[in-house]
Design an enzyme around this catalytic site. Structure first.
Site, PDB file in Angstrom:
ATOM      1  N   HIS A  65       0.845  -1.194   0.000  1.00  0.00           N
ATOM      2  CA  HIS A  65       0.000   0.000   0.000  1.00  0.00           C
ATOM      3  C   HIS A  65       0.879   1.241   0.000  1.00  0.00           C
ATOM      4  O   HIS A  65       0.656   2.164  -0.763  1.00  0.00           O
ATOM      5  CB  HIS A  65      -0.938   0.013   1.207  1.00  0.00           C
ATOM      6  CG  HIS A  65      -1.915   1.153   1.174  1.00  0.00           C
ATOM      7  ND1 HIS A  65      -3.006   1.231   2.008  1.00  0.00           N
ATOM      8  CD2 HIS A  65      -1.970   2.279   0.420  1.00  0.00           C
ATOM      9  CE1 HIS A  65      -3.689   2.341   1.754  1.00  0.00           C
ATOM     10  NE2 HIS A  65      -3.071   2.998   0.810  1.00  0.00           N
ATOM     11  N   GLU A 119       0.783   7.852  -3.839  1.00  0.00           N
ATOM     12  CA  GLU A 119       1.674   7.465  -2.741  1.00  0.00           C
ATOM     13  C   GLU A 119       2.957   8.288  -2.745  1.00  0.00           C
ATOM     14  O   GLU A 119       3.447   8.703  -1.686  1.00  0.00           O
ATOM     15  CB  GLU A 119       1.992   5.970  -2.817  1.00  0.00           C
ATOM     16  CG  GLU A 119       0.807   5.071  -2.504  1.00  0.00           C
ATOM     17  CD  GLU A 119       0.249   5.315  -1.108  1.00  0.00           C
ATOM     18  OE1 GLU A 119       1.029   5.341  -0.146  1.00  0.00           O
ATOM     19  OE2 GLU A 119      -0.985   5.492  -0.993  1.00  0.00           O
ATOM     20  N   HIS A 123       3.198  10.824   0.350  1.00  0.00           N
ATOM     21  CA  HIS A 123       4.132  10.291   1.347  1.00  0.00           C
ATOM     22  C   HIS A 123       5.599  10.365   0.909  1.00  0.00           C
ATOM     23  O   HIS A 123       6.472  10.744   1.684  1.00  0.00           O
ATOM     24  CB  HIS A 123       3.772   8.838   1.668  1.00  0.00           C
ATOM     25  CG  HIS A 123       2.400   8.652   2.200  1.00  0.00           C
ATOM     26  ND1 HIS A 123       2.037   9.031   3.468  1.00  0.00           N
ATOM     27  CD2 HIS A 123       1.272   8.132   1.624  1.00  0.00           C
ATOM     28  CE1 HIS A 123       0.755   8.744   3.676  1.00  0.00           C
ATOM     29  NE2 HIS A 123       0.271   8.202   2.572  1.00  0.00           N
TER      30      HIS A 123
END
Length: 230
Positions: A65, A119, A123
């Site tokens: 993930h 992502e 992040h």
């Protein structure tokens, strides 16, 4: 009245200050990473369901993930550098591995680019002081191979066949296989049963080594959880 020279110097100082603050924001520190993997059977076995990626049904294995920078107090940075967007060309050599180990299950069906882009931008840009874009995805793929969650569970007799297991036995199996305690996140199937959804492992700030988690997210699992087949 301010002279032209003083005004010019003031403007230059202000520009330099803005540049410094910009670099400081982009390179902000963090304490560790959460490396998060999801079980595709639990992603799909909900009322929301799922869509297989355009590359076909993923393998019956945990998928990545994300790799998320975090602070020891439980908070985390996000969207740290809008000037460094996801570039597919930078990970061209990793694409086939990402399709296999970091597949998207969101609807409508996609090729993974939207998922990986999210992502990285949310992040990954917060880890630029340690990992550039290619490094970020390569490190995640390496951590996936090193953790091998499915093997850790199977070695303890825990299989993804719809059976029910105690939460403590699932945690212990992963800790035994990897050497560090995980955090287990659950979701619910269409009947309201608690099922293993995601596994969080903690990684040091260099994204090189698993570590004991300084802090866990808030738990949401029942004492007995199911692991649906996929």
């Amino acid at each position: 009245m301010m002279s032209k020279a003083s005004f010019f110097f003031l403007n230059i100082s202000f520009v330099l200050l803005l540049q410094y603050l910009s670099v400081l924001c982009v390179s902000q520190n963090f304490d560790f990473f959460y490396f998060v993997q999801e079980w595709p059977g639990s992603y799909c076995d909900t009322q929301k369901s799922c869509c297989y990626p355009t590359t076909g049904k993923p393998e019956s294995d945990f998928g990545i993930h994300g790799l998320w920078p975090n602070y020891n107090d439980g908070s985390y940075p996000s969207n740290c550098d809008s000037s460094n967007p996801f570039k597919q060309t930078e990970i061209a050599d990793l694409t086939s591995s990402l399709h296999k180990d970091w597949p998207t299950l969101a609807c409508p069906s996609g090729n993974g680019i939207k998922f990986w882009s999210h992502e990285w931008e949310k992040h990954g840009t917060c880890s630029e002081s340690v990992l550039q874009q290619h490094d970020y995805f390569e490190a995640s793929l390496t951590l996936k191979k090193r953790s091998n969650l499915l093997q850790a569970l199977n070695s303890a007799g825990i299989e993804a066949n719809g059976g029910s297991y105690s939460l403590s036995s699932v945690r212990e199996a992963i800790k035994e296989g990897i050497g560090y305690a995980p955090f287990i996140e659950c979701n619910e199937d269409s009947s309201g049963n608690s099922q293993l959804y995601q596994v969080y492992l903690c990684v040091d700030a260099s994204a090189s080594n698993f570590i004991e988690c300084p802090v866990f997210p808030r738990g949401n699992c029942s004492t007995q959880i199911q692991i649906p087949s996929f």
